[in-house]
Design a protein around this motif. Sequence first.
Motif, PDB file in Angstrom:
ATOM      1  N   ARG A   1      38.119  73.354  60.596  1.00  0.00           N
ATOM      2  CA  ARG A   1      38.445  72.065  61.484  1.00  0.00           C
ATOM      3  C   ARG A   1      39.065  72.426  62.869  1.00  0.00           C
ATOM      4  O   ARG A   1      39.525  71.507  63.423  1.00  0.00           O
ATOM      5  N   GLU A   2      39.269  73.754  63.288  1.00  0.00           N
ATOM      6  CA  GLU A   2      39.967  74.141  64.400  1.00  0.00           C
ATOM      7  C   GLU A   2      41.574  73.761  64.595  1.00  0.00           C
ATOM      8  O   GLU A   2      41.917  73.373  65.606  1.00  0.00           O
TER       9      GLU A   2
ATOM     10  N   LEU B   1      43.277  77.937  54.357  1.00  0.00           N
ATOM     11  CA  LEU B   1      42.933  78.604  55.491  1.00  0.00           C
ATOM     12  C   LEU B   1      41.785  78.196  55.981  1.00  0.00           C
ATOM     13  O   LEU B   1      41.499  78.031  57.185  1.00  0.00           O
ATOM     14  N   ASP B   2      40.910  78.607  55.365  1.00  0.00           N
ATOM     15  CA  ASP B   2      39.529  78.365  55.823  1.00  0.00           C
ATOM     16  C   ASP B   2      39.160  76.888  56.054  1.00  0.00           C
ATOM     17  O   ASP B   2      38.426  76.525  56.869  1.00  0.00           O
TER      18      ASP B   2
ATOM     19  N   PRO C   1      47.055  70.505  74.268  1.00  0.00           N
ATOM     20  CA  PRO C   1      46.034  69.344  75.019  1.00  0.00           C
ATOM     21  C   PRO C   1      44.742  69.060  74.399  1.00  0.00           C
ATOM     22  O   PRO C   1      43.947  68.412  74.833  1.00  0.00           O
ATOM     23  N   HIS C   2      44.353  70.108  73.407  1.00  0.00           N
ATOM     24  CA  HIS C   2      43.195  69.996  72.764  1.00  0.00           C
ATOM     25  C   HIS C   2      43.180  69.030  71.350  1.00  0.00           C
ATOM     26  O   HIS C   2      42.198  68.704  70.793  1.00  0.00           O
TER      27      HIS C   2
ATOM     28  N   VAL D   1      47.571  65.257  59.519  1.00  0.00           N
ATOM     29  CA  VAL D   1      48.035  66.468  60.051  1.00  0.00           C
ATOM     30  C   VAL D   1      47.306  66.589  61.251  1.00  0.00           C
ATOM     31  O   VAL D   1      45.831  66.470  61.396  1.00  0.00           O
ATOM     32  N   GLN D   2      48.038  67.098  62.620  1.00  0.00           N
ATOM     33  CA  GLN D   2      47.303  67.483  63.790  1.00  0.00           C
ATOM     34  C   GLN D   2      47.402  68.807  63.844  1.00  0.00           C
ATOM     35  O   GLN D   2      46.217  69.115  64.505  1.00  0.00           O
ATOM     36  N   ALA D   3      48.020  69.647  63.444  1.00  0.00           N
ATOM     37  CA  ALA D   3      47.930  71.077  63.819  1.00  0.00           C
ATOM     38  C   ALA D   3      48.634  71.769  62.306  1.00  0.00           C
ATOM     39  O   ALA D   3      50.011  71.229  61.914  1.00  0.00           O
TER      40      ALA D   3
END
Length: 191
Positions: free
Chosen positions: A159-160, A153-154, A187-188, A107-109
């Motif tokens: 992991r931002e 969620l934490d 972009p991040h 997963v990326q986001a």
Amino acid sequence: MRLLLIGAPGSGKGTQAVRLAERFAIAHISSGDLLREHVRDGTAVGQKIKQYVDAGDLVPDAVVMDMLFKPVVAATERGGYVLDGFPRTVEQAEAAYDVAHPLGAHVQASIHLDVPTDDLVQRLLARSRGSEDTADVIAHRLEVFAERTMPLLDYYRRREWLVTVDGSRAVSDVHEAIVRQLSVLAPHQES
Ligand code: AP5
């Protein structure tokens, strides 16, 4: 693009996943839909898991992981996915990352849909999807979410990778808010 929706029962994961899949031409993979398909078709997996789904309990990790491995890898090869309902626990997230990262399928986001409990209950009672959506089972599903899924969620926040969106607004407003958040995040993101 590889996305994950996290939210309580009735928070709109399925609703938003369909729209995100269309918008970004990625696959919508719903653990709940796949599990219900097995139950409906009376497969060996379906017979094993029916009692869990009907009671609003989590199905054992190994069953869910096995079921999702192929669709996730296939979707990654075709441009990405939006996962709805998986992972549901920190254990599932860690196990999935270990399997998916070497394949570039992680997963990326992560998008958290935040909706007040009263709204969740109203939505689920109005939808009434069989025994899963009765008042007692809804209350139990919400408890399971608080105990087992909230810690995710934490996990993702550390992991931002997590954005939170107010999921109590109109469906199209929630969708646009997610897309806006993703454009800030894109972009991040590492690939
Ligand atoms: P699953 O199907 O994933 O159920 P859930 O997480 O409880 O979520 P729902 O599908 O009920 O709600 P949703 O957030 O998708 O909202 P929706 O868009 O449908 O899982 C079912 C069961 O399978 C679990 O209990 C468990 O047993 C098992 N399972 C699944 N994954 C598992 C895993 N990883 N590990 C172990 N077990 C697993 O919307 C709900 C309603 O609200 C709809 O009527 C919709 O039209 C409405 N709505 C949506 N958005 C809005 C809005 N913005 N405004 C007004 N109404 C809205």
